[in-house]
Write a protein that holds these residues in place. Structure first.
Motif, PDB file in Angstrom:
ATOM      1  N   VAL A  67       0.865  -1.168   0.000  1.00  0.00           N
ATOM      2  CA  VAL A  67       0.000   0.000   0.000  1.00  0.00           C
ATOM      3  C   VAL A  67       0.906   1.224   0.000  1.00  0.00           C
ATOM      4  N   ARG A  68       0.532   2.238  -0.799  1.00  0.00           N
ATOM      5  CA  ARG A  68       1.357   3.444  -0.927  1.00  0.00           C
ATOM      6  C   ARG A  68       0.539   4.689  -0.623  1.00  0.00           C
ATOM      7  N   GLU A  69       1.212   5.661  -0.082  1.00  0.00           N
ATOM      8  CA  GLU A  69       0.589   6.967   0.158  1.00  0.00           C
ATOM      9  C   GLU A  69       1.675   8.024   0.058  1.00  0.00           C
ATOM     10  N   ARG A  70       1.329   9.155  -0.504  1.00  0.00           N
ATOM     11  CA  ARG A  70       2.265  10.265  -0.652  1.00  0.00           C
ATOM     12  C   ARG A  70       1.709  11.485   0.071  1.00  0.00           C
ATOM     13  N   TYR A  71       2.594  12.243   0.678  1.00  0.00           N
ATOM     14  CA  TYR A  71       2.166  13.499   1.290  1.00  0.00           C
ATOM     15  C   TYR A  71       3.200  14.586   1.004  1.00  0.00           C
ATOM     16  N   GLU A  72       2.732  15.824   1.080  1.00  0.00           N
ATOM     17  CA  GLU A  72       3.583  16.962   0.755  1.00  0.00           C
ATOM     18  C   GLU A  72       4.195  17.564   2.004  1.00  0.00           C
ATOM     19  N   ILE A  73       5.365  18.157   1.809  1.00  0.00           N
ATOM     20  CA  ILE A  73       6.059  18.875   2.873  1.00  0.00           C
ATOM     21  C   ILE A  73       6.022  20.350   2.509  1.00  0.00           C
ATOM     22  N   SER A  74       5.659  21.175   3.462  1.00  0.00           N
ATOM     23  CA  SER A  74       5.572  22.606   3.208  1.00  0.00           C
ATOM     24  C   SER A  74       6.952  23.166   2.877  1.00  0.00           C
ATOM     25  N   PRO A  75       7.039  24.004   1.844  1.00  0.00           N
ATOM     26  CA  PRO A  75       8.337  24.599   1.509  1.00  0.00           C
ATOM     27  C   PRO A  75       8.769  25.649   2.535  1.00  0.00           C
ATOM     28  N   ASP A  76       7.821  26.174   3.284  1.00  0.00           N
ATOM     29  CA  ASP A  76       8.114  27.176   4.306  1.00  0.00           C
ATOM     30  C   ASP A  76       8.367  26.475   5.636  1.00  0.00           C
ATOM     31  N   GLU A  77       9.611  26.492   6.095  1.00  0.00           N
ATOM     32  CA  GLU A  77       9.962  25.783   7.332  1.00  0.00           C
ATOM     33  C   GLU A  77       9.236  26.333   8.551  1.00  0.00           C
ATOM     34  N   SER A  78       8.899  27.621   8.556  1.00  0.00           N
ATOM     35  CA  SER A  78       8.199  28.194   9.709  1.00  0.00           C
ATOM     36  C   SER A  78       6.739  27.744   9.772  1.00  0.00           C
ATOM     37  N   ALA A  79       6.184  27.304   8.644  1.00  0.00           N
ATOM     38  CA  ALA A  79       4.797  26.842   8.596  1.00  0.00           C
ATOM     39  C   ALA A  79       4.724  25.318   8.517  1.00  0.00           C
ATOM     40  N   TYR A  80       5.811  24.660   8.898  1.00  0.00           N
ATOM     41  CA  TYR A  80       5.877  23.205   8.778  1.00  0.00           C
ATOM     42  C   TYR A  80       4.887  22.525   9.722  1.00  0.00           C
ATOM     43  N   ILE A  81       4.107  21.606   9.170  1.00  0.00           N
ATOM     44  CA  ILE A  81       3.198  20.776   9.948  1.00  0.00           C
ATOM     45  C   ILE A  81       3.505  19.334   9.591  1.00  0.00           C
ATOM     46  N   GLU A  82       3.680  18.504  10.586  1.00  0.00           N
ATOM     47  CA  GLU A  82       3.973  17.091  10.354  1.00  0.00           C
ATOM     48  C   GLU A  82       2.748  16.397   9.759  1.00  0.00           C
ATOM     49  N   GLU A  83       2.870  15.956   8.530  1.00  0.00           N
ATOM     50  CA  GLU A  83       1.758  15.352   7.805  1.00  0.00           C
ATOM     51  C   GLU A  83       1.817  13.826   7.761  1.00  0.00           C
ATOM     52  N   SER A  84       2.854  13.224   8.320  1.00  0.00           N
ATOM     53  CA  SER A  84       2.998  11.780   8.167  1.00  0.00           C
ATOM     54  C   SER A  84       1.894  11.001   8.879  1.00  0.00           C
ATOM     55  N   ASP A  85       1.427  11.468  10.033  1.00  0.00           N
ATOM     56  CA  ASP A  85       0.356  10.754  10.732  1.00  0.00           C
ATOM     57  C   ASP A  85      -0.954  10.799   9.955  1.00  0.00           C
ATOM     58  N   VAL A  86      -1.265  11.943   9.359  1.00  0.00           N
ATOM     59  CA  VAL A  86      -2.478  12.071   8.554  1.00  0.00           C
ATOM     60  C   VAL A  86      -2.370  11.184   7.312  1.00  0.00           C
ATOM     61  N   ALA A  87      -1.204  11.157   6.696  1.00  0.00           N
ATOM     62  CA  ALA A  87      -0.995  10.305   5.529  1.00  0.00           C
ATOM     63  C   ALA A  87      -1.090   8.827   5.919  1.00  0.00           C
ATOM     64  N   LEU A  88      -0.603   8.498   7.108  1.00  0.00           N
ATOM     65  CA  LEU A  88      -0.697   7.122   7.585  1.00  0.00           C
ATOM     66  C   LEU A  88      -2.154   6.710   7.814  1.00  0.00           C
ATOM     67  N   GLU A  89      -2.980   7.631   8.277  1.00  0.00           N
ATOM     68  CA  GLU A  89      -4.413   7.354   8.431  1.00  0.00           C
ATOM     69  C   GLU A  89      -5.054   7.083   7.070  1.00  0.00           C
ATOM     70  N   ARG A  90      -4.713   7.890   6.067  1.00  0.00           N
ATOM     71  CA  ARG A  90      -5.242   7.664   4.715  1.00  0.00           C
ATOM     72  C   ARG A  90      -4.784   6.310   4.178  1.00  0.00           C
ATOM     73  N   LEU A  91      -3.532   5.982   4.406  1.00  0.00           N
ATOM     74  CA  LEU A  91      -2.979   4.709   3.948  1.00  0.00           C
ATOM     75  C   LEU A  91      -3.709   3.550   4.620  1.00  0.00           C
ATOM     76  N   SER A  92      -3.967   3.655   5.905  1.00  0.00           N
ATOM     77  CA  SER A  92      -4.651   2.599   6.639  1.00  0.00           C
ATOM     78  C   SER A  92      -6.081   2.401   6.135  1.00  0.00           C
ATOM     79  N   ARG A  93      -6.794   3.489   5.893  1.00  0.00           N
ATOM     80  CA  ARG A  93      -8.168   3.384   5.367  1.00  0.00           C
ATOM     81  C   ARG A  93      -8.174   2.768   3.974  1.00  0.00           C
ATOM     82  N   ALA A  94      -7.213   3.155   3.136  1.00  0.00           N
ATOM     83  CA  ALA A  94      -7.125   2.591   1.782  1.00  0.00           C
ATOM     84  C   ALA A  94      -6.797   1.091   1.846  1.00  0.00           C
TER      85      ALA A  94
END
Length: 170
Positions: free
Chosen positions: A130-157
């Motif tokens: 199973v594969r899932e891709r997520y984006e990383i914000s180019p602005d380091e000051s606005a960085y939000i960790e998206e891996s957990d949300v992507a992992l939830e999408r991967l699990s549902r898929a």
């Protein structure tokens, strides 16, 4: 003119025989209850195995006629699985910021549905990816960790694909 329409009308009423996929249920008719056990986790991602069992349970409840029970001894069939591997690696390189702008997650699973009374394997999918891709914000000051949300999408898929595979024996 009316006589020409009669065969066309009869053909339209009879249908063409096609069906929407995902609606089949090829499991034995004597199965009424399924237990979804916790997945074994052989990876470095600690929450994934818990999410998979919960998402598969939710998918069975919402899409099937089967009763989901907690105790495998009370079930007609037991679905078990293992997270074999978890990999995350950079995807698209962004030269403007000098780093990757996406991360690709790949997860490999083993899944088996076994009839409890006979021990017969009703469904098995080994090394299911199973594969899932997520984006990383180019602005380091606005960085939000998206891996957990992507992992939830991967699990549902993965849950949708596993339940479909079990029902359609694919």
């Amino acid at each position: 003119m009316r006589l020409a329409l009669v065969p066309l009308l009869a053909l339209a009423i009879s249908g063409c025989g096609y069906r929407v996929s995902g609606r089949a249920d090829l499991l034995p008719k004597n199965l009424h209850t399924i237990a979804v056990t916790s997945f074994t986790n052989n990876s470095t991602r600690y929450k994934l195995s818990d999410r998979l069992a919960a998402d598969i349970t939710r998918e069975f409840i919402t899409r099937t006629r089967y009763e989901i029970v907690a105790d495998p001894e009370q079930a007609d069939a037991v679905l078990s699985g293992a997270v074999i591997d978890y990999m995350a690696f950079p995807g698209i390189y962004n030269p403007d910021v000098g780093r990757s702008s996406t991360v690709q997650m790949n997860v490999h699973l083993n899944v088996t549905l076994t009839e409890r009374a006979t021990g017969a394997v009703l469904y098995s999918r080994q090394n299911f990816e199973v594969r899932e891709r997520y984006e990383i914000s180019p602005d380091e000051s606005a960085y939000i960790e998206e891996s957990d949300v992507a992992l939830e999408r991967l699990s549902r898929a993965a849950a949708r694909a596993i339940v479909s595979g079990v029902l359609e024996n694919f």
